[in-house]
Design a protein around this motif. Structure first.
Motif, PDB file in Angstrom:
ATOM      1  N   HIS A  75       2.177   8.154  20.669  1.00 18.33           N
ATOM      2  CA  HIS A  75       1.201   8.752  21.571  1.00 18.33           C
ATOM      3  C   HIS A  75       1.862   9.058  22.914  1.00 18.33           C
ATOM      4  CE1 HIS A  75      -1.960   7.450  18.815  1.00 18.33           C
ATOM      5  NE2 HIS A  75      -2.811   8.152  19.536  1.00 18.33           N
ATOM      6  N   GLN A  76       1.434  10.126  23.556  1.00 15.47           N
ATOM      7  CA  GLN A  76       1.809  10.328  24.950  1.00 15.47           C
ATOM      8  C   GLN A  76       1.068   9.278  25.774  1.00 15.47           C
ATOM      9  OE1 GLN A  76       1.016  14.471  25.934  1.00 15.47           O
ATOM     10  NE2 GLN A  76       3.125  14.982  25.429  1.00 15.47           N
ATOM     11  N   ALA A  77       1.762   8.651  26.711  1.00 16.37           N
ATOM     12  CA  ALA A  77       1.202   7.474  27.366  1.00 16.37           C
ATOM     13  C   ALA A  77       1.592   7.396  28.833  1.00 16.37           C
ATOM     14  CB  ALA A  77       1.654   6.206  26.639  1.00 16.37           C
ATOM     15  N   ILE A  78       0.846   6.589  29.546  1.00 16.91           N
ATOM     16  CA  ILE A  78       1.173   6.166  30.909  1.00 16.91           C
ATOM     17  C   ILE A  78       1.294   4.652  30.868  1.00 16.91           C
ATOM     18  CG2 ILE A  78       0.434   6.046  33.320  1.00 16.91           C
ATOM     19  CD1 ILE A  78      -1.289   8.526  32.800  1.00 16.91           C
ATOM     20  N   TRP A  79       2.468   4.115  31.179  1.00 18.78           N
ATOM     21  CA  TRP A  79       2.654   2.677  31.184  1.00 18.78           C
ATOM     22  C   TRP A  79       2.100   2.086  32.474  1.00 18.78           C
ATOM     23  CZ3 TRP A  79       8.111   1.202  28.887  1.00 18.78           C
ATOM     24  CH2 TRP A  79       8.092   1.474  27.516  1.00 18.78           C
ATOM     25  N   LEU A  80       1.190   1.129  32.317  1.00 14.57           N
ATOM     26  CA  LEU A  80       0.589   0.453  33.465  1.00 14.57           C
ATOM     27  C   LEU A  80       1.311  -0.844  33.811  1.00 14.57           C
ATOM     28  CD1 LEU A  80      -3.183   0.861  32.514  1.00 14.57           C
ATOM     29  CD2 LEU A  80      -1.755   2.402  33.895  1.00 14.57           C
ATOM     30  N   GLY A  81       1.940  -1.462  32.827  1.00 12.04           N
ATOM     31  CA  GLY A  81       2.644  -2.721  33.061  1.00 12.04           C
ATOM     32  C   GLY A  81       3.449  -3.103  31.845  1.00 12.04           C
ATOM     33  N   ILE A  82       4.463  -3.929  32.065  1.00 16.70           N
ATOM     34  CA  ILE A  82       5.301  -4.436  30.979  1.00 16.70           C
ATOM     35  C   ILE A  82       5.786  -5.827  31.367  1.00 16.70           C
ATOM     36  CG2 ILE A  82       7.318  -3.239  31.933  1.00 16.70           C
ATOM     37  CD1 ILE A  82       8.426  -3.084  29.094  1.00 16.70           C
ATOM     38  N   SER A  83       5.746  -6.751  30.417  1.00 15.95           N
ATOM     39  CA  SER A  83       6.182  -8.114  30.678  1.00 15.95           C
ATOM     40  C   SER A  83       6.657  -8.732  29.368  1.00 15.95           C
ATOM     41  CB  SER A  83       5.052  -8.946  31.292  1.00 15.95           C
ATOM     42  OG  SER A  83       5.526 -10.209  31.710  1.00 15.95           O
ATOM     43  N   ASN A  84       7.111  -9.974  29.434  1.00 18.88           N
ATOM     44  CA  ASN A  84       7.558 -10.668  28.224  1.00 18.88           C
ATOM     45  C   ASN A  84       7.407 -12.167  28.416  1.00 18.88           C
ATOM     46  OD1 ASN A  84      10.093 -11.728  29.478  1.00 18.88           O
ATOM     47  ND2 ASN A  84      10.660  -9.572  29.511  1.00 18.88           N
ATOM     48  N   TRP A  85       7.365 -12.876  27.292  1.00 20.94           N
ATOM     49  CA  TRP A  85       7.371 -14.333  27.333  1.00 20.94           C
ATOM     50  C   TRP A  85       8.021 -14.867  26.071  1.00 20.94           C
ATOM     51  CZ3 TRP A  85       2.594 -11.775  26.745  1.00 20.94           C
ATOM     52  CH2 TRP A  85       1.915 -11.982  25.564  1.00 20.94           C
ATOM     53  N   ILE A  86       8.255 -16.180  26.036  1.00 17.27           N
ATOM     54  CA  ILE A  86       9.053 -16.799  24.979  1.00 17.27           C
ATOM     55  C   ILE A  86       8.307 -17.999  24.396  1.00 17.27           C
ATOM     56  CG2 ILE A  86      11.225 -18.031  24.491  1.00 17.27           C
ATOM     57  CD1 ILE A  86      12.502 -16.487  26.785  1.00 17.27           C
ATOM     58  N   ILE A 101      10.416 -13.875  20.994  1.00 20.50           N
ATOM     59  CA  ILE A 101      10.220 -13.241  22.294  1.00 20.50           C
ATOM     60  C   ILE A 101       9.151 -12.175  22.122  1.00 20.50           C
ATOM     61  CG2 ILE A 101      11.261 -11.779  24.078  1.00 20.50           C
ATOM     62  CD1 ILE A 101      13.899 -13.178  23.535  1.00 20.50           C
ATOM     63  N   ILE A 102       8.177 -12.164  23.014  1.00 17.75           N
ATOM     64  CA  ILE A 102       7.082 -11.197  22.967  1.00 17.75           C
ATOM     65  C   ILE A 102       7.210 -10.259  24.155  1.00 17.75           C
ATOM     66  CG2 ILE A 102       4.593 -10.889  22.808  1.00 17.75           C
ATOM     67  CD1 ILE A 102       5.864 -12.636  20.573  1.00 17.75           C
ATOM     68  N   THR A 103       7.259  -8.964  23.896  1.00 16.72           N
ATOM     69  CA  THR A 103       7.255  -7.957  24.961  1.00 16.72           C
ATOM     70  C   THR A 103       5.916  -7.225  24.923  1.00 16.72           C
ATOM     71  OG1 THR A 103       9.646  -7.643  24.802  1.00 16.72           O
ATOM     72  CG2 THR A 103       8.387  -5.921  25.920  1.00 16.72           C
ATOM     73  N   THR A 104       5.256  -7.157  26.055  1.00 15.14           N
ATOM     74  CA  THR A 104       3.901  -6.604  26.132  1.00 15.14           C
ATOM     75  C   THR A 104       3.875  -5.348  26.996  1.00 15.14           C
ATOM     76  OG1 THR A 104       3.024  -8.848  25.950  1.00 15.14           O
ATOM     77  CG2 THR A 104       1.507  -7.136  26.676  1.00 15.14           C
ATOM     78  N   HIS A 105       3.208  -4.305  26.483  1.00 16.79           N
ATOM     79  CA  HIS A 105       2.975  -3.074  27.236  1.00 16.79           C
ATOM     80  C   HIS A 105       1.476  -2.869  27.394  1.00 16.79           C
ATOM     81  CE1 HIS A 105       7.011  -2.289  25.468  1.00 16.79           C
ATOM     82  NE2 HIS A 105       7.225  -1.641  26.593  1.00 16.79           N
ATOM     83  N   TRP A 106       1.049  -2.590  28.615  1.00 14.55           N
ATOM     84  CA  TRP A 106      -0.299  -2.096  28.876  1.00 14.55           C
ATOM     85  C   TRP A 106      -0.152  -0.591  29.098  1.00 14.55           C
ATOM     86  CZ3 TRP A 106       1.711  -6.626  30.431  1.00 14.55           C
ATOM     87  CH2 TRP A 106       0.959  -7.797  30.314  1.00 14.55           C
ATOM     88  N   LEU A 147      -6.944   2.951  26.001  1.00 14.57           N
ATOM     89  CA  LEU A 147      -6.140   1.878  26.578  1.00 14.57           C
ATOM     90  C   LEU A 147      -5.665   1.009  25.419  1.00 14.57           C
ATOM     91  CD1 LEU A 147      -4.993   0.032  28.825  1.00 14.57           C
ATOM     92  CD2 LEU A 147      -7.237  -1.091  28.903  1.00 14.57           C
ATOM     93  N   THR A 148      -4.355   0.828  25.277  1.00  9.67           N
ATOM     94  CA  THR A 148      -3.797  -0.020  24.239  1.00  9.67           C
ATOM     95  C   THR A 148      -2.894  -1.068  24.875  1.00  9.67           C
ATOM     96  OG1 THR A 148      -3.853   1.693  22.519  1.00  9.67           O
ATOM     97  CG2 THR A 148      -2.306  -0.110  22.199  1.00  9.67           C
ATOM     98  N   VAL A 149      -3.063  -2.301  24.444  1.00 13.00           N
ATOM     99  CA  VAL A 149      -2.159  -3.382  24.819  1.00 13.00           C
ATOM    100  C   VAL A 149      -1.342  -3.709  23.574  1.00 13.00           C
ATOM    101  CG1 VAL A 149      -1.924  -5.643  25.881  1.00 13.00           C
ATOM    102  CG2 VAL A 149      -3.948  -4.256  26.367  1.00 13.00           C
ATOM    103  N   CYS A 150      -0.010  -3.544  23.679  1.00 11.71           N
ATOM    104  CA  CYS A 150       0.901  -3.748  22.548  1.00 11.71           C
ATOM    105  C   CYS A 150       1.696  -5.037  22.759  1.00 11.71           C
ATOM    106  CB  CYS A 150       1.879  -2.577  22.413  1.00 11.71           C
ATOM    107  SG  CYS A 150       1.109  -0.955  22.226  1.00 11.71           S
ATOM    108  N   PHE A 151       1.572  -5.971  21.838  1.00  9.87           N
ATOM    109  CA  PHE A 151       2.337  -7.208  21.872  1.00  9.87           C
ATOM    110  C   PHE A 151       3.433  -7.091  20.811  1.00  9.87           C
ATOM    111  CE2 PHE A 151      -1.969  -8.224  23.271  1.00  9.87           C
ATOM    112  CZ  PHE A 151      -1.736  -8.873  24.472  1.00  9.87           C
ATOM    113  N   HIS A 152       4.632  -6.701  21.244  1.00  3.25           N
ATOM    114  CA  HIS A 152       5.735  -6.463  20.315  1.00  3.25           C
ATOM    115  C   HIS A 152       6.505  -7.757  20.090  1.00  3.25           C
ATOM    116  CE1 HIS A 152       8.906  -4.488  18.155  1.00  3.25           C
ATOM    117  NE2 HIS A 152       9.809  -4.875  19.019  1.00  3.25           N
TER     118      HIS A 152
END
Length: 288
Positions: free
Chosen positions: A90-101, A122-127, A240-245
């Motif tokens: 999808h064409q997107a606008i990234w609002l935030g990105i973070s990660n945790w372990i 490791i989890i990488t998250t995109h809003w 709005l999609t929150v992706c937990f990779h």
């Protein structure tokens, strides 16, 4: 929509029963979202304001791009997302990105061996805001319509010309040879069966802060979880999609930390609120 801002204090997981607390040092993974400070985010998106909590990154702070405080929803503001874990390009606008372990339990049996212990995962998250494809207009809060769109979009993404499955079939039939001879059909079938990607198999509804979400697991190779997604409709043409990779870092079974991961993701999504702005002259029109 809920107009209250997100809390500024770290959230907590549900309390464990006493017998699990007693054995936590032996079998409970460490880390996750509650182990990190959280940053309250508030983003002006034109007709609405989004608020959510973003955990501080466990590593690579900032992740290369600054988080916006304001975005516009013009078509030109959405950019293509072609990363391997992008949600169906999808064409997107990234609002935030973070990660945790997630780490091994503190007193895990394997710690008796003097060897390195990589994280469980490791989890990488995109809003991200996503532009609905093909000029389709969705109805906010209509979960059946959103599910139908997502199902058809994943199939089109995978199977259309140029898509992952189309490329695999093309390369397998045209390029796979043994000593210059084409592969036999049974080997082609085995390759395709092992590598063709599948769309999400199910979509689970969730309502939080008057926002209607669908939760679905992107498990393209059937049995190896890749990304957990939450999607909601904000405008007829904006999602709005929150992706937990998910990135697994060792051979430990993913079931060891999966329940904890699911709980952390859901709690994090439940911090999201959307405040709709009053339309211009709405008050004047109502008084006439």
């Amino acid at each position: 929509m809920n107009t209250s801002p997100p809390p500024s204090t770290p959230f907590k997981r549900r309390p464990l029963p006493w017998y699990k607390r007693a054995t936590a040092a032996f079998n409970a993974p460490r880390g996750g979202v509650p182990a990190a400070p959280v940053v309250p985010r508030r983003i002006d998106c034109g007709p609405f304001t989004l608020s959510f909590l973003e955990p501080a990154a466990a590593f690579g702070e900032g992740m290369g791009t600054p988080d916006p405080d304001e975005v516009n929803l013009d078509a030109g503001a959405f950019t293509p997302t072609e990363a391997p874990n992008a949600r169906a390009n999808h064409q997107a606008i990234w609002l935030g990105i973070s990660n945790w372990i997630y780490h091994l339990p503190r007193w895990h049996s394997s710690r008796i061996f003097p060897v390195p212990h990589p994280p469980y995962a490791i989890i990488t998250t995109h809003w991200q805001l996503e532009r609905v494809k093909h000029d389709i207009q969705l109805k906010p809060d209509d979960m059946a319509m959103l599910e139908d769109y997502l199902r058809h979009d994943y199939v089109a993404y995978l199977e259309s010309e140029g898509g992952p499955n189309w490329k695999l079939r093309d390369e397998t039939y045209k390029g796979k040879t043994i000593s210059g001879a084409p592969l036999p059909q049974y080997q082609i079938d085995d390759i395709l069966a092992a590598h063709l990607k599948s769309p999400p198999s199910s979509y689970e509804p969730l309502i939080s802060n008057d926002m209607h979400w669908l939760r679905y697991l992107w498990d393209p190779m059937q049995g190896m979880p890749n990304t957990l997604n939450y999607t909601t409709v904000l405008l007829p043409d904006v999602l709005l999609t929150v992706c937990f990779h998910i990135t697994r870092m060792n051979s430990e079974p993913w079931e060891d930390w999966w329940d904890l991961f699911m709980e952390d993701c859901e709690i994090l999504v439940k911090t999201i609120t959307c405040q709709r702005k009053e339309l211009p002259h709405a008050g004047v029109a109502a008084s006439e």
